[in-house]
Each structure stands twice: as C-alpha cells, then as structure tokens.
Design a protein around this motif. Structure first.
Motif, PDB file in Angstrom:
ATOM      1  N   ASN A  27      12.471   6.491   7.918  1.00 45.97           N
ATOM      2  CA  ASN A  27      13.479   7.178   7.104  1.00 45.97           C
ATOM      3  C   ASN A  27      14.530   6.239   6.526  1.00 45.97           C
ATOM      4  OD1 ASN A  27      15.231   6.630   9.271  1.00 45.97           O
ATOM      5  ND2 ASN A  27      14.860   8.632  10.212  1.00 45.97           N
ATOM      6  N   GLY A  28      14.325   4.934   6.679  1.00 50.11           N
ATOM      7  CA  GLY A  28      15.208   3.962   6.041  1.00 50.11           C
ATOM      8  C   GLY A  28      16.446   3.608   6.835  1.00 50.11           C
ATOM      9  N   ALA A  29      16.522   4.040   8.094  1.00 50.75           N
ATOM     10  CA  ALA A  29      17.730   3.809   8.893  1.00 50.75           C
ATOM     11  C   ALA A  29      18.009   2.328   9.114  1.00 50.75           C
ATOM     12  CB  ALA A  29      17.608   4.524  10.240  1.00 50.75           C
ATOM     13  N   LEU A  30      16.956   1.520   9.226  1.00 49.52           N
ATOM     14  CA  LEU A  30      17.160   0.077   9.382  1.00 49.52           C
ATOM     15  C   LEU A  30      17.100  -0.660   8.041  1.00 49.52           C
ATOM     16  CD1 LEU A  30      15.207  -0.590  12.693  1.00 49.52           C
ATOM     17  CD2 LEU A  30      17.679  -0.550  12.344  1.00 49.52           C
ATOM     18  N   SER A  31      16.506  -0.039   7.051  1.00 47.75           N
ATOM     19  CA  SER A  31      16.517  -0.635   5.706  1.00 47.75           C
ATOM     20  C   SER A  31      17.947  -0.808   5.223  1.00 47.75           C
ATOM     21  CB  SER A  31      15.736   0.244   4.727  1.00 47.75           C
ATOM     22  OG  SER A  31      14.421   0.484   5.164  1.00 47.75           O
ATOM     23  N   ILE A  32      18.780   0.203   5.446  1.00 49.10           N
ATOM     24  CA  ILE A  32      20.172   0.120   4.996  1.00 49.10           C
ATOM     25  C   ILE A  32      20.935  -0.921   5.796  1.00 49.10           C
ATOM     26  CG2 ILE A  32      21.040   1.974   6.482  1.00 49.10           C
ATOM     27  CD1 ILE A  32      22.036   1.255   2.814  1.00 49.10           C
ATOM     28  N   LYS A  33      20.565  -1.127   7.062  1.00 50.13           N
ATOM     29  CA  LYS A  33      21.204  -2.173   7.876  1.00 50.13           C
ATOM     30  C   LYS A  33      20.864  -3.563   7.321  1.00 50.13           C
ATOM     31  CE  LYS A  33      22.983   0.616  10.983  1.00 50.13           C
ATOM     32  NZ  LYS A  33      24.446   0.776  11.157  1.00 50.13           N
TER      33      LYS A  33
END
Length: 251
Positions: free
Chosen positions: A43-49
């Motif tokens: 869901n992109g939670a680490l992509s944004i990090k």
C-alpha cells in the motif's frame, strides 16, 4: 507470488509489517535523488518513507488491490504493476528495496528472481531487503501441519525461509556481492484480539485452498487453543518470526 492479498484487512490489522520495515531503510547507503524501487511496495507505506529520505521512488507490486490503495494514498509517487521475478524498469535503479516480500516467491524461482533484480540495478547499485528466515513462524506451521495430518490432509508449505548460508551464494551467483547479512528472532505482537487466527487467515491461505470452510475453521480454532499457552502473552498474541536481512551490491 503465491498469495492473493486482502488489501483492506492488511492495511487495518497488520501495519506492524511496515513499521518493522522502517528500520531496514537504514541499511541503504545511496545518496539523495537516487532512484529507489520499493519492490513489493504493497500500500506504499514504505514507499513514502523512501521519498522522505530524498529518493526518487517507484513502487512495484503484483497486487492491483494493493496498488490501488497506494495510488490513492500517495498520488505524488509513481507505482507500476509487476512481480519480483519478471518486473522491468525503464531506468536502472540505484537501490532496490524490499520488505517482507521475497519469502513469498516459490523456492524454484528464487535464483531467477535474484538475477532479474540484479539486471534492473545499475552497476554499483544495491539490493536492501528483509524477509522471513529459517524457522519463521515454525511454531504455527508445525502445529497446523500436525492438525492437517490428523484429518488425513497435507499441509503445503509455500513459504521460502532460507539461512544466510543458503541465500548468500545465490545472491553472489546473480552478481550481487553481499556486504551485510543477519538472521535473527523477532517475536511479533499481533494487533487484534484474535491475533493468531487473523494471522493464519491473512498470511497462510495456500494450505487451506480446496478445504471446506467448516474444516478450515475447526483447524484454526484448534490451533489457537493448543498454541495459546505458547504464543499468547499478557499483552496479546505473538508469532515467532525469524527475519533475514541483506545488503548486496551489483558488481
């Protein structure tokens, strides 16, 4: 990847996967503005990090349901569909980052996957990853295997949980020089009151394929009761995770 995700349930009840993954980001050595691919981005939670660290980010995932959530929550980032074994990039990456993904790839495809990852990296680029290591959730898997056998059923183990000694040579064969490797226990608290049952229903679906719901529910309920003295603590359910981490650089 040998699982179909319940994207909504994953986001609501299993956020710990991404929270633990934040620590793995610290293994990345690339400089700001490098192209970082979040392989199995969910869901992109680490992509944004990754973006917060100053990288140009591309999220890649095989689940369209997960990608839908990622695009809705992080419209400023780029995402593309693709699986770890066959994905291709228009621009070679400086970093390929992957958290809690590689153990979902069938054992027979691991070498092909590593060679594909290496092929998508620039020379000197790095693969930074964490996934399940030898013995991960073995208490749960062994109990389910026993309960399946009691009913004349075969418990299929679809995960790939290697040791460092097994996996590092595969990385080297793919042209990735291992710079860091660690295998460690990490008992992991579940977020829901029915934590163990919810964990089985989210992450261990393959063995139950073709089994009627009544029998599946009976097996899960029996596993919960028999494992309660072992895995239930004062503050909730824990699953006996073992994790393996690597940083490897393309020669």
């Amino acid at each position: 990847m040998n699982i179909k995700w319940d994207a909504k349930g994953y986001k609501e009840n299993f956020g710990f996967v991404n929270q633990y993954g934040e620590d793995v980001l610290n293994l990345i050595t690339a400089k700001e503005n490098a192209l970082a691919v979040d392989l199995g981005c969910g869901n992109g939670a680490l992509s944004i990090k990754l973006a917060d660290k100053g990288y140009r980010v591309l999220g890649v995932d095989a689940s369209e349901d997960m990608l839908k959530i990622a695009r809705e929550q992080h419209p400023e980032l780029n995402f593309q569909a693709g699986d770890a074994v066959t994905f291709k990039l228009k621009e070679k990456a400086d970093v390929i980052f992957s958290n809690a993904v590689l153990h979902w790839i069938d054992a027979g495809k691991q070498q092909e996957m590593l060679e594909n990852i290496a092929g998508q990296l620039k020379a000197g680029g790095e693969l930074v990853c964490e996934f399940g290591g030898k013995g991960c959730a073995e208490t749960v898997h062994a109990k389910l295997e026993e309960l399946f056998k009691q009913r004349g059923l075969k418990y299929r183990r679809t995960f790939y949980f290697p040791t460092i000694g097994e996996y590092a040579p595969m990385m080297e064969k793919a042209g990735l020089q291992v710079e860091f490797a660690v295998l460690f226990d990490r008992p992991t608290r579940q977020q829901t009151e029915d934590g163990l049952a919810d964990w089985i229903r989210m992450f261990d679906t393959a063995p139950f394929e073709g089994i009627d719901k009544k029998t599946a529910d009976e097996i899960i309920s029996q596993a919960v009761e028999e494992l309660r003295p072992v895995l239930y603590m004062e503050d909730g359910w824990y699953v006996d995770y073992v994790r393996i981490r690597f940083r490897a650089r393309k020669r």
